[in-house]
Design a protein around this motif. Structure first.
Motif, mmCIF file in Angstrom:
data_model
loop_
_atom_site.group_PDB
_atom_site.id
_atom_site.type_symbol
_atom_site.label_atom_id
_atom_site.label_comp_id
_atom_site.label_asym_id
_atom_site.label_seq_id
_atom_site.Cartn_x
_atom_site.Cartn_y
_atom_site.Cartn_z
ATOM 1 N N THR A 80 0.838 -1.211 0.000
ATOM 2 C CA THR A 80 0.000 0.000 0.000
ATOM 3 C C THR A 80 0.865 1.251 0.000
ATOM 4 O O THR A 80 0.568 2.223 -0.722
ATOM 5 C CB THR A 80 -0.933 0.002 1.216
ATOM 6 O OG1 THR A 80 -0.156 -0.159 2.420
ATOM 7 C CG2 THR A 80 -1.946 -1.129 1.124
ATOM 8 N N THR A 81 1.941 1.249 0.784
ATOM 9 C CA THR A 81 2.833 2.406 0.795
ATOM 10 C C THR A 81 3.559 2.555 -0.538
ATOM 11 O O THR A 81 3.751 3.676 -1.040
ATOM 12 C CB THR A 81 3.870 2.274 1.930
ATOM 13 O OG1 THR A 81 3.204 1.988 3.146
ATOM 14 C CG2 THR A 81 4.661 3.549 2.098
ATOM 15 N N PHE A 82 3.934 1.424 -1.145
ATOM 16 C CA PHE A 82 4.618 1.472 -2.442
ATOM 17 C C PHE A 82 3.698 2.031 -3.526
ATOM 18 O O PHE A 82 4.139 2.781 -4.402
ATOM 19 C CB PHE A 82 5.103 0.069 -2.825
ATOM 20 C CG PHE A 82 5.977 0.044 -4.053
ATOM 21 C CD1 PHE A 82 7.299 0.431 -3.982
ATOM 22 C CD2 PHE A 82 5.459 -0.359 -5.277
ATOM 23 C CE1 PHE A 82 8.107 0.425 -5.108
ATOM 24 C CE2 PHE A 82 6.254 -0.376 -6.404
ATOM 25 C CZ PHE A 82 7.587 0.011 -6.321
ATOM 26 N N ILE A 83 2.411 1.689 -3.469
ATOM 27 C CA ILE A 83 1.447 2.220 -4.439
ATOM 28 C C ILE A 83 1.365 3.741 -4.315
ATOM 29 O O ILE A 83 1.323 4.464 -5.320
ATOM 30 C CB ILE A 83 0.064 1.581 -4.234
ATOM 31 C CG1 ILE A 83 0.097 0.105 -4.659
ATOM 32 C CG2 ILE A 83 -1.011 2.331 -5.019
ATOM 33 C CD1 ILE A 83 -1.165 -0.658 -4.335
ATOM 34 N N VAL A 84 1.350 4.231 -3.081
ATOM 35 C CA VAL A 84 1.336 5.685 -2.868
ATOM 36 C C VAL A 84 2.585 6.322 -3.465
ATOM 37 O O VAL A 84 2.515 7.384 -4.108
ATOM 38 C CB VAL A 84 1.223 6.005 -1.362
ATOM 39 C CG1 VAL A 84 1.408 7.503 -1.137
ATOM 40 C CG2 VAL A 84 -0.124 5.560 -0.821
ATOM 41 N N ALA A 85 3.749 5.675 -3.273
ATOM 42 C CA ALA A 85 4.995 6.214 -3.836
ATOM 43 C C ALA A 85 4.930 6.269 -5.361
ATOM 44 O O ALA A 85 5.384 7.236 -5.976
ATOM 45 C CB ALA A 85 6.182 5.358 -3.380
ATOM 46 N N VAL A 86 4.360 5.236 -5.978
ATOM 47 C CA VAL A 86 4.229 5.217 -7.447
ATOM 48 C C VAL A 86 3.319 6.345 -7.916
ATOM 49 O O VAL A 86 3.616 7.036 -8.895
ATOM 50 C CB VAL A 86 3.693 3.848 -7.922
ATOM 51 C CG1 VAL A 86 3.340 3.891 -9.408
ATOM 52 C CG2 VAL A 86 4.714 2.759 -7.661
ATOM 53 N N ILE A 87 2.202 6.555 -7.220
ATOM 54 C CA ILE A 87 1.271 7.629 -7.590
ATOM 55 C C ILE A 87 1.953 8.988 -7.465
ATOM 56 O O ILE A 87 1.810 9.857 -8.340
ATOM 57 C CB ILE A 87 0.004 7.567 -6.715
ATOM 58 C CG1 ILE A 87 -0.789 6.298 -7.038
ATOM 59 C CG2 ILE A 87 -0.869 8.796 -6.931
ATOM 60 C CD1 ILE A 87 -1.953 6.053 -6.111
ATOM 61 N N LEU A 88 2.715 9.182 -6.390
ATOM 62 C CA LEU A 88 3.440 10.445 -6.226
ATOM 63 C C LEU A 88 4.435 10.659 -7.356
ATOM 64 O O LEU A 88 4.603 11.775 -7.865
ATOM 65 C CB LEU A 88 4.180 10.456 -4.883
ATOM 66 C CG LEU A 88 3.333 10.621 -3.621
ATOM 67 C CD1 LEU A 88 4.206 10.461 -2.382
ATOM 68 C CD2 LEU A 88 2.655 11.989 -3.606
ATOM 69 N N PHE A 89 5.096 9.584 -7.773
ATOM 70 C CA PHE A 89 6.091 9.711 -8.841
ATOM 71 C C PHE A 89 5.420 10.040 -10.172
ATOM 72 O O PHE A 89 5.916 10.874 -10.939
ATOM 73 C CB PHE A 89 6.879 8.406 -8.974
ATOM 74 C CG PHE A 89 7.939 8.445 -10.045
ATOM 75 C CD1 PHE A 89 9.169 9.024 -9.792
ATOM 76 C CD2 PHE A 89 7.688 7.926 -11.305
ATOM 77 C CE1 PHE A 89 10.146 9.076 -10.779
ATOM 78 C CE2 PHE A 89 8.647 7.974 -12.301
ATOM 79 C CZ PHE A 89 9.885 8.544 -12.026
#
Length: 547
Positions: free
Chosen positions: A491-500
Motif C-alpha cells: 500500500t505504501t509502495f502504491i502511494v509512492a508510485v502515484i506520487l512519482f
C-alpha cells in the motif's frame, strides 16, 4: 525446520555486497566526481585517468538543485508569436496564388497586421468571393486528435479586404507543439553545455520549469536558453541610417549587429530559415577570425542554391534574432548547402552561437516569470541538515530496537544499517537525483524499516507462548508475519508510485527514495534479519528465547 539453503545464503550476501559496492563511490564524492569528469572529457575512455580505481563502480547519486546549488527558472512561452510567424510564412503562397488569378481579383496589397492575422486588400471587390475560395484551397487538416476534421486556417472577406487567420483547433494544436518543441530545444541546449542532471518539465499549458544544479547563476542559465536563436536568410532591399524608415507591408527594418547606426530594409519572407539547418560548428574564416560554419538539409540546400544562382551581385542578409549579423554580396552560385557566418565574434561567442543553432531555434520567445540562484553554501547547509536528521533518526531507532528486543534488536539494527547502504546503491545504479525531500524519504524509510522486524518479533513472542520450542517459534513468526508485511508495504509502495507519476520535481525525489526504501526494507527484514537469526541459532542452539 529453521534452515536456509546454501545457495540462498550466497545470493543474499552477494546482493548485499553488490549494493554496498555500488554505494561506495558516494563516500568519496568529490574524488569520484572529478574522475568521472575526466573520463567524460575523453569520450568515456578511462585510460590513463587517475583518482579512482577503474575496476570499481563510479556511479554517483546526483545532487539536486537544493543540495548542490544552481539556477531555477520558470519560463512562459509566448505562443502568440507563432501565429504571426505562420501568417508571414503563408503570405508568399497567398500572393503567388492570387497573382495567377489577377484577372479575377485585381491587384493585391498586403496590409499591416500584428495580431496573428494576414490581411490582403484586393483591387476588384467583385472578385472577393473568388479570392476567398482560392485561398481556402490552401487549407490543410489540423494534425491533432482534438482537431480531427478541422482546417488549419479560417478565410473570410469583407468589402475588398481578405483576412486569413489560424482556426481555434489549429491554435490549440500549435500551442501544444510550440511548448513541446521549446521544451525539447531547451533540453538540447542545456545538454550541449554538459550540465549534470537538469530538471526540465512542462508546467500547465504554456510554462516550463528549468532547474540546473551546479550552474553559476540564473543569468548564466538564461544566456544559454533565453535566446531564441532564430536564424533567417532574407533578401536585402536597401540600407539606411533611419531606424524609423517607412516601408511597405511585407518588408521590415532591422539593425546591423556590427555597425552602429546602420539599418537594413529586408523582405520579411525568408529565403531559408534556421529550421532547415542540420549542423553548425565553430570555425575560422580565411583571415583567422572566429566564425560559424553551417550546413542545410536537402530542402534548404536546394532553396539556398536556387536563390544564390538567381541573385548573383545582390546582397542578402543573415539575420539572427532580428539583427543582421552579416550582409554579404552573392559572388557566385553557392551549391552544396553549406556556408560560413562571419562577424565580430570571439571564439566563445562563435562556440555558443553554434550550440544554439545546432540545438535548433526556439519557436517563440520566453518570458521569465521566476528566477533564482541557489548558492553552493545553502546546498552544503541542506546536506549537513540532512545528515544530522538521518543520524538522529538512525540513533533513535537503534536505541529503541536494542532496548525493546535485545539481541534480536541488534540483528534488526544491522539490517537497518545495510538497508541505508542498499538505498544509496540503488540510487547510484539508476542515476537518480537526490533532493532535500529525497533525504526526507530516506529519514522516513529509516523509521519505517524496522516495522517489518517489529511484526516478526512480536509474532515470535506469541508463538513462544505455545511452547513449541525456539526453532519452531522463529519459523512460524516469520511465516505468519509475512502477509502483514507484504500488505503494509504494498500500500505504501502504491502511494509512492502515484506520487512519482503525478508529482514533479521535489515530489518525485521523495517518491523515488520512499519507493526504493520500501523495496530494500522488505528485503532486509525478510531475508537479512532472518539469515542473521538462523546463523546465530545454528551456533548458539539456545533452549529458550528472550525476544
Amino acid at each position: 525446520m529453521l534452515q536456509i539453503e546454501t545457495w540462498k545464503r550466497v545470493l543474499i550476501w552477494g546482493l548485499v555486497a553488490l549494493g554496498l559496492l555500488l554505494a561506495l563511490p558516494n563516500g568519496f564524492y568529490g574524488r569520484v566526481e572529478a574522475y568521472n569528469d575526466k573520463v567524460a572529457a575523453q569520450a568515456g575512455d578511462s585510460t590513463g585517468v587517475e583518482g579512482w580505481p577503474g575496476f570499481l563502480p563510479s556511479g554517483l547519486v546526483n545532487l539536486g538543485l537544493d543540495l548542490r546549488g544552481g539556477a531555477h527558472l520558470l519560463a512562459e512561452v509566448k505562443v502568440e508569436e507563432v501565429y504571426q510567424t505562420r501568417m508571414e510564412g503563408l503570405w508568399p503562397e497567398v500572393r503567388n496564388l492570387l497573382r495567377d488569378h489577377r484577372g479575377e481579383v485585381g491587384t493585391i496589397r498586403l496590409q499591416p497586421s500584428d495580431d496573428g492575422t494576414l490581411a490582403v486588400r484586393i483591387g476588384d471587390p467583385a472578385g472577393l468571393d473568388r479570392a476567398v475560395k482560392l485561398v481556402r484551397g490552401l487549407a490543410r487538416p489540423v494534425t491533432s486528435l482534438t482537431g480531427a476534421g478541422a482546417s488549419d486556417i479560417v478565410v473570410s472577406g469583407e468589402g475588398d479586404l481578405l483576412t486569413v487567420q489560424l482556426s481555434e483547433a489549429e491554435r490549440v494544436a500549435t500551442d501544444d507543439r510550440t511548448v513541446r518543441q521549446s521544451l525539447e530545444i531547451i533540453r538540447r541546449r542545456i545538454d550541449e553545455v554538459g550540465t549534470r542532471e537538469p530538471t526540465i518539465q512542462r508546467q500547465g499549458a504554456d510554462r516550463i520549469l528549468i532547474q540546473v544544479p551546479g550552474i553559476g547563476s540564473a543569468d548564466e542559465l538564461k544566456a544559454i536558453i533565453g535566446t531564441t536563436a532564430q536564424l533567417n536568410f532574407q533578401p536585402v532591399v536597401t540600407s539606411t541610417s533611419d531606424p524609423d524608415s517607412r516601408v511597405p507591408a511585407g518588408q521590415e527594418v532591422l539593425p546591423s549587429a556590427d555597425q552602429e547606426g546602420l539599418y537594413y530594409v529586408l523582405e520579411q519572407a525568408a529565403v531559408v530559415s534556421g529550421e532547415e539547418l542540420v549542423d553548425a560548428q565553430p570555425s575560422f574564416d580565411q583571415n583567422g577570425n572566429a566564425a560559424v560554419s553551417f550546413r542545410f538539409n536537402p530542402s534548404g540546400a536546394r532553396k539556398f542554391g536556387d536563390y544564390t544562382a538567381q541573385n548573383i551581385g545582390n546582397p542578402f542578409a543573415i539575420v539572427l534574432d532580428n539583427e543582421v549579423i552579416s550582409a554579404p554580396v552573392i559572388q557566385a552560385h553557392i551549391s552544396g548547402g553549406s556556408g560560413i557566418i562571419t562577424g565580430n565574434f570571439t571564439v566563445e561567442e562563435s562556440t555558443n552561437l553554434a550550440v544554439l543553432l545546432r540545438a535548433g531555434a526556439l519557436p517563440a520567445g520566453l518570458d521569465f516569470l521566476e528566477e533564482r540562484t541557489i548558492g553552493p553554501e545553502l546546498g552544503a547547509d541542506s546536506i549537513q541538515a540532512g545528515k544530522i536528521a538521518c543520524i538522529v533518526a538512525g540513533i533513535a531507532v537503534l536505541v529503541f530496537m536494542g532496548a525493546s528486543y535485545g539481541l534480536f534488536g541488534l540483528f534488526a539494527n544491522i539490517a537497518l544499517i545495510l538497508n541505508v547502504g542498499l538505498i544509496f546503491g540503488l540510487l547510484s545504479l539508476i542515476g537518480a537525483t537526490l533532493t532535500l525531500p529525497g533525504i526526507a524519504g530516506i529519514v522516513l524509510t529509516i523509521g519505517m524499516a524496522v516495522d517489518a522486524n517489529v511484526l516478526v518479533f512480536e509474532r515470535i513472542r506469541e508463538e513462544l507462548k505455545t511452547a513449541k520450542g525456539p526453532a519452531r517459534a522463529i519459523e512460524l513468526g516469520y511465516d505468519r508475519a509475512l502477509s502483514a508485511i507484504i500488505d503494509a508495504n504494498i500500500t505504501t509502495f502504491i502511494v509512492a508510485v502515484i506520487l512519482f507519476v503525478l508529482g514533479s520535481g521535489p515530489v518525485r525525489g521523495f517518491a523515488v527514495t520512499l519507493g526504493l526504501g520500501i523495496i530494500t526494507s522488505v528485503f532486509t527484514a525478510i531475508y537479512i534479519t532472518r539469515l542473521l537469526v538462523v546463523m546465530w541459532f545454528e551456533r548458539a542452539r539456545p533452549k529458550t528465547l528472550e525476544v
